[in-house]
Design a protein around this motif. Structure first.
Motif, short mmCIF file in Angstrom:
data_model
loop_
_atom_site.label_atom_id
_atom_site.label_comp_id
_atom_site.label_asym_id
_atom_site.label_seq_id
_atom_site.Cartn_x
_atom_site.Cartn_y
_atom_site.Cartn_z
N TYR A 1 0.78 -1.24 0.00
CA TYR A 1 0.00 0.00 0.00
C TYR A 1 0.81 1.29 0.00
O TYR A 1 0.27 2.37 -0.21
CB TYR A 1 -0.94 0.02 1.22
N TYR A 2 2.13 1.22 0.21
CA TYR A 2 2.87 2.44 0.48
C TYR A 2 2.93 3.39 -0.70
O TYR A 2 2.87 4.62 -0.52
CB TYR A 2 4.30 2.10 0.94
N LEU A 3 3.01 2.89 -1.92
CA LEU A 3 3.04 3.78 -3.08
C LEU A 3 1.76 4.60 -3.21
O LEU A 3 1.78 5.74 -3.67
CB LEU A 3 3.25 2.98 -4.36
N ASP A 4 0.65 4.01 -2.78
CA ASP A 4 -0.65 4.67 -2.93
C ASP A 4 -1.07 5.46 -1.69
O ASP A 4 -1.75 6.48 -1.81
CB ASP A 4 -1.73 3.62 -3.22
N TYR A 5 -0.67 4.99 -0.50
CA TYR A 5 -1.17 5.59 0.74
C TYR A 5 -0.05 6.04 1.68
O TYR A 5 -0.33 6.52 2.77
CB TYR A 5 -2.06 4.58 1.48
N GLU A 6 1.20 5.89 1.26
CA GLU A 6 2.35 6.19 2.11
C GLU A 6 2.19 5.43 3.44
O GLU A 6 2.01 4.23 3.43
CB GLU A 6 2.50 7.70 2.27
N ASN A 7 2.26 6.10 4.57
CA ASN A 7 2.17 5.41 5.85
C ASN A 7 0.75 5.31 6.39
O ASN A 7 0.54 4.92 7.55
CB ASN A 7 3.06 6.11 6.89
#
Length: 213
Positions: free
Chosen positions: A175-181
């Motif tokens: 998920y990090y590319l889309d939602y970061e942390n």
């Protein structure tokens, strides 16, 4: 319980990357094309490649994936577990997903959690509380009793004698590319692509062996 439409093994018992039942951009905007391409084509491909190397010449070379997960440890378990986890994960999504489950699964959720909305909140809470990398699962036993299970790293409920119904990957690469942390935001939005027909079928087939073809 058979996962339909995806071959994970060749005739020589080596595992292969599952084919997605949708285009890599089909889950947008919940999960971007870039994330799907990296997650499926790079991360999962890496687990498949590693598993094939690790089982060569071992007693696991001719065993099915679920048996390997149940019986192995160390690097073999890690790569087999992530292979199994991701097969269940990617096949539970649909660009036409969302809504609520029906049938026996809906009744079981109502009985266990009081409502579908309460189940969602509890699932999200458990997934948020998992420290580091791992998976949040909705699982059941053969009698149909539901349980939310947190598994670190490559863990899968089959090692506890449970049947995995729905699994959300909370490794950052999911998920990090889309939602970061913002793991919580990802968890809230992922319901929009859950194919409840697939999850219901897993629940209905709970008394059959989990068989990844």
């Amino acid at each position: 319980m058979s996962m339909q439409g995806n071959s994970t093994k060749t005739t020589d018992e080596k595992f292969t990357l599952i084919q997605l039942p949708y285009a890599t951009n089909a889950l947008e905007p919940v999960i971007s094309q870039r994330t799907v391409e990296l997650h499926h084509g790079k991360h999962l491909q890496g687990y498949v490649n590693n598993l094939n190397k690790l089982i060569k010449g071992t007693p696991y070379a001719h065993k099915d994936l679920v048996s390997i997960v149940k019986e192995s440890s160390g690097n073999i378990f890690n790569n087999a577990g992530q292979n199994l986890n991701h097969i269940l994960y990617f096949l539970q999504f649909s660009p036409n997903g969302g809504g609520k489950p029906k049938g026996e699964l809906a009744e079981a959720i109502q009985h266990t959690y009081g409502s579908f909305e309460r189940f969602q909140k509890e699932f999200e809470r458990e997934a948020l509380s998992l420290f580091g990398s791992g998976w949040a699962w909705l699982a059941c036993n053969k009698a149909g009793a539901l349980e939310i299970v947190k598994e670190p790293n490559a863990g899968n409920p089959v090692t506890q004698g449970l049947i995995p119904l729905l699994g959300i990957d909370v490794w950052e690469h999911a998920y990090y590319l889309d939602y970061e942390n913002k793991r919580g935001e990802h968890l809230q939005k992922v319901w929009n692509i859950i194919d409840w027909n697939v999850v219901e079928a897993r629940y209905d087939a709970r008394k059959q062996p989990l068989n990844i073809q």
